[in-house]
Design an enzyme around this catalytic site. Structure first.
Site, PDB file in Angstrom:
ATOM      1  N   HIS A 471      60.457  48.413  84.497  1.00 53.18           N
ATOM      2  CA  HIS A 471      59.829  47.438  85.399  1.00 53.18           C
ATOM      3  C   HIS A 471      58.387  47.842  85.695  1.00 53.18           C
ATOM      4  O   HIS A 471      57.454  47.039  85.541  1.00 53.18           O
ATOM      5  CB  HIS A 471      60.640  47.351  86.699  1.00 53.18           C
ATOM      6  CG  HIS A 471      60.085  46.403  87.707  1.00 53.18           C
ATOM      7  ND1 HIS A 471      60.597  45.132  87.902  1.00 53.18           N
ATOM      8  CD2 HIS A 471      59.058  46.518  88.597  1.00 53.18           C
ATOM      9  CE1 HIS A 471      59.895  44.513  88.841  1.00 53.18           C
ATOM     10  NE2 HIS A 471      58.963  45.345  89.287  1.00 53.18           N
ATOM     11  N   GLU A 472      58.201  49.080  86.126  1.00 51.55           N
ATOM     12  CA  GLU A 472      56.844  49.520  86.484  1.00 51.55           C
ATOM     13  C   GLU A 472      55.939  49.577  85.253  1.00 51.55           C
ATOM     14  O   GLU A 472      54.742  49.306  85.339  1.00 51.55           O
ATOM     15  CB  GLU A 472      56.889  50.881  87.192  1.00 51.55           C
ATOM     16  CG  GLU A 472      57.656  50.880  88.508  1.00 51.55           C
ATOM     17  CD  GLU A 472      57.233  49.773  89.474  1.00 51.55           C
ATOM     18  OE1 GLU A 472      56.062  49.348  89.437  1.00 51.55           O
ATOM     19  OE2 GLU A 472      58.083  49.305  90.257  1.00 51.55           O
ATOM     20  N   HIS A 475      54.455  46.213  84.621  1.00 52.04           N
ATOM     21  CA  HIS A 475      53.235  46.027  85.424  1.00 52.04           C
ATOM     22  C   HIS A 475      52.058  46.745  84.767  1.00 52.04           C
ATOM     23  O   HIS A 475      50.945  46.219  84.685  1.00 52.04           O
ATOM     24  CB  HIS A 475      53.426  46.616  86.824  1.00 52.04           C
ATOM     25  CG  HIS A 475      54.201  45.752  87.773  1.00 52.04           C
ATOM     26  ND1 HIS A 475      53.892  44.430  88.003  1.00 52.04           N
ATOM     27  CD2 HIS A 475      55.256  46.041  88.581  1.00 52.04           C
ATOM     28  CE1 HIS A 475      54.734  43.938  88.900  1.00 52.04           C
ATOM     29  NE2 HIS A 475      55.574  44.887  89.262  1.00 52.04           N
TER      30      HIS A 475
END
Length: 681
Positions: A471-472, A475
């Site tokens: 997820h990170e 980003h």
């Protein structure tokens, strides 16, 4: 010696930065910026090169210094740095408001937007000017002098309050621990959690074990510990952090801060002409109205609640049948849910997060993740020693395409003292062209709070932690793979907040694909990939209690959005009242009355998600629909990967997110793929 925060450098000098450098650097940069802005407002010849480019340089220099300071405050926090950070934050907030209300600067940008040159500028440059003009209005440039002054006061005070909120959560999290000498009290806890508890005790010079409220300690207790009284004690300590309840009642109480934050946000919104703070929040988002957001959340709730209720009934029945001794005739409580949920999952699928952990050593997951994005986006990632670091656990990587460096990032994976909880991506350097037309590569900070290595064992991740890492990194890719070189729309800059979670939630999908799992898994002792039998169980269990999880996220989203929509001077609703009302509507499990979840809800009271927590669900719809194209064409289909790269990742904030989504998908998004993906329909 020159202040390292003022040195023009590709990367921060973390080996040289000291607390005493912070305020002088910010003072110097703000002083320089003010004098240069004064000169820019005197211009007769207003063009992109004479106005927008110099302003970009000023913003970028300030961001370079502040990104390093705010990052250190989050990952190596101490009292002196906290004071320097807060003092500087107050100065930055005042400066930001002052620039946003600078009528002469606003008129200069307006002149640029109305000039013949404007139509000849490229898309990213035009969009950046449009964004800047909108930001002027949201900063109160149109207000009279009295209202401008009040707006400035409100902004400064809100900055103080939100920073204090975050500090209180950190202090409350670190302000409680439970020392246990008898291992029998920790029956059921997996070996990895026991090792972590032993290590936490040693760090405090204690015998036995220490349980803390850091997530890698809290989560295993709630999920595996047979000792119901201990689960209740730890649950109460965690869910009353920074409040008037619990073991440290009143010590770091965020209750009064929430009241003041809500009052000031409402006043700030109404000064700008909005009906409420939610309307102000939507001024820079994809969603067009509060009604649209509430309809979206309520539609998901209506479709999901029957599934969640059925899941909870199954959990109650299982606990009643198998939990006689543990429950001792009592009904299922909040501190029992994760424990019996895990027992039911193992009963049904014979798989647990702990069984999976040995197959996900951190180094294997990281390299596998790099292999995944190489296949998708044709990039290579290599560790480098070109950067100085703030802690021995941190690593630094460079991203290359065709042998050419295009970006870099720092990776800080493990929980430790004086480090903010949670996981996040932040920019360290923004991609742009400098005054000499030289390209500055983007650099990201990627931060998590996983269980660190213990003894000779490498760090072993749960599959949930693997998903968090992806997820990170999603980003990070949004920030680092941008092709934009105008500061205002480069990377995640200028991206509507309810679309910013699209790349992060999109990348999570590869954590569930057999082809990707072969790359990211390998037993830490044998190297054996995840066996097919375990993979099949893991995939079968993927949507276990997905309805309950969805309703929990909708509860948070509705609480946040309704609070910021309904609060007014004449109707100053209490956060606790709204939360209770939302729970009456959507919660299938209601927590005890002593809980104060809102007091540690940093996303909305200390982060960027005020009246925007719905963005997670909004972007999840986009992400599920985007991924469905890979399901159609192949999860590592290069052409589809390139299309996503060009339409979404490279274009940053240069165009409206719906335009970019339609460019990739060929149509507007549908909610159906998300509901299918979660097993709701």
């Amino acid at each position: 010696m020159t202040n390292p925060l003022l040195q023009a450098s590709a990367l921060p000098h973390f080996d040289l930065i000291k607390t005493e450098h912070v305020e002088p650097a910010i003072d110097q940069i703000l002083q320089d910026n003010r004098s240069k802005i004064e000169a820019l407002t005197q211009l007769d010849d207003i063009r992109w090169e004479t106005l927008a480019r110099p302003m970009e340089e000023l913003d970028n220099r300030l961001n370079d210094a502040w990104s390093a300071i705010s990052h250190l405050n989050a990952v190596v926090n101490d009292e002196a740095l906290r004071d320097a950070y807060n003092n500087s934050l107050a100065k930055l907030t005042a400066y930001s408001t002052e620039v946003g209300q600078n009528k002469a600067l606003y008129e200069a940008y307006k002149t640029l937007a109305e000039s013949d040159e404007f139509e000849t500028l490229d898309q990213q440059s035009r969009k950046s000017v449009e964004n800047i003009l909108k930001a002027f209005h949201l900063s109160g440039v149109d207000l009279d002098d009295d209202k401008k002054a009040r707006f400035s006061e409100l902004s400064n005070r809100l900055s103080e309050l939100t920073s204090k909120f975050s500090e209180n959560v950190l202090d409350a999290t670190q302000g409680w621990y439970r020392h246990i000498e008898d291992e029998k009290e920790l029956s059921g806890l997996p070996e990895s959690a026991l090792d972590g508890a032993r290590q936490a005790a040693k760090q405090r010079a204690l015998e036995g074990f220490v349980i803390t409220l850091d997530f890698p300690s809290y989560f295993p207790v709630m999920t595996y510990c047979d000792n119901r009284a201990l689960r209740q004690e730890v649950y109460e300590a965690f869910l009353t952090r920074a409040s008037d309840q619990g073991p440290n009642a009143g010590q770091w109480d965020n209750g009064p801060l929430i009241k003041e934050i809500m009052s000031l946000r409402y006043e700030l919104a109404t000064i700008l002409g909005f009906d409420n703070y939610a309307d102000r929040s939507l001024a820079k988002k994809m969603a067009s109205s509060t009604e649209e957001v509430l309809d979206f959340l309520n539609e998901l709730a209506v479709k999901t609640k029957p599934v969640a209720e059925k899941e909870f009934e199954e959990l109650q029945a299982y606990a009643k049948e198998h939990g006689g001794e543990t429950l001792n005739g009592e009904s299922l409580q909040s501190w029992d849910l994760a424990y019996f949920g895990e027992k039911l999952r193992q009963n049904r699928y014979a798989i647990s997060q702990e069984e999976l952990r040995p197959y996900f050593p951190a180094h294997k997951v990281i390299q596998g993740m790099f292999d995944c994005v190489h296949r998708l986006f044709n990039i290579e990632i290599e560790q480098s020693d070109e950067a100085t670091l703030w802690h021995p656990d941190v690593t630094y990587y460079e991203i290359k395409r065709d042998g050419q460096k295009i970006a870099a990032f720092y990776l800080d994976l493990y929980a430790r003292a004086n480090k903010r909880g949670g996981a996040w991506m932040a920019d360290c350097r923004v991609r742009l062209k400098d005054k000499d037309n030289q390209l500055i590569d983007p650099v990201a900070f990627l931060t998590c709070n996983f269980t660190p290595p213990v003894g000779d064992k490498p760090a072993l991740l749960t599959h949930d932690e693997v998903t968090t890492l992806f997820h990170e990194f999603g980003h990070g890719l949004h920030h680092m793979l941008t092709k934009m070189d105008v500061y205002e729309v480069s990377g995640i800059n200028g991206v509507a907040w309810d679309a910013v979670e699209l790349p992060s939630q999109f990348l999570e999908n590869w954590c569930w694909q057999p082809e990707a799992l072969q790359l990211i898994s390998g037993h830490y002792e044998t190297g054996e990939p995840l066996p097919k039998s375990m993979l099949d169980k893991m995939l079968a269990a993927k949507n276990f209690q997905a309805g309950m999880q969805m309703m929990r996220q909708l509860e948070f989203s509705l609480f946040d959005f309704r609070l910021h929509t309904e609060y007014s001077d004449s109707h100053p609703v209490e956060a606790a009242e709204i939360l209770k009302d939302v729970r009456d509507q959507v919660a299938v499990v209601k927590p005890p009355s002593f809980t104060r979840f809102q007091n540690s809800f940093s996303h909305i009271f200390a982060g960027g998600y005020a009246a925007g927590y719905y963005s997670y669900k909004w972007a999840e719809v986009l992400a599920a629909d985007a991924f469905s194209k890979f399901e159609e064409n192949g999860v590592f289909d290069q052409q589809t990967g390139e299309e996503f790269l060009h339409a979404i990742l490279e274009q940053g904030g240069s165009r409206e997110p719906m335009e970019l989504f339609v460019e990739f998908r060929g149509r507007e998004p549908s909610v159906e793929p998300l509901l299918h993906q979660a097993g709701i329909i």
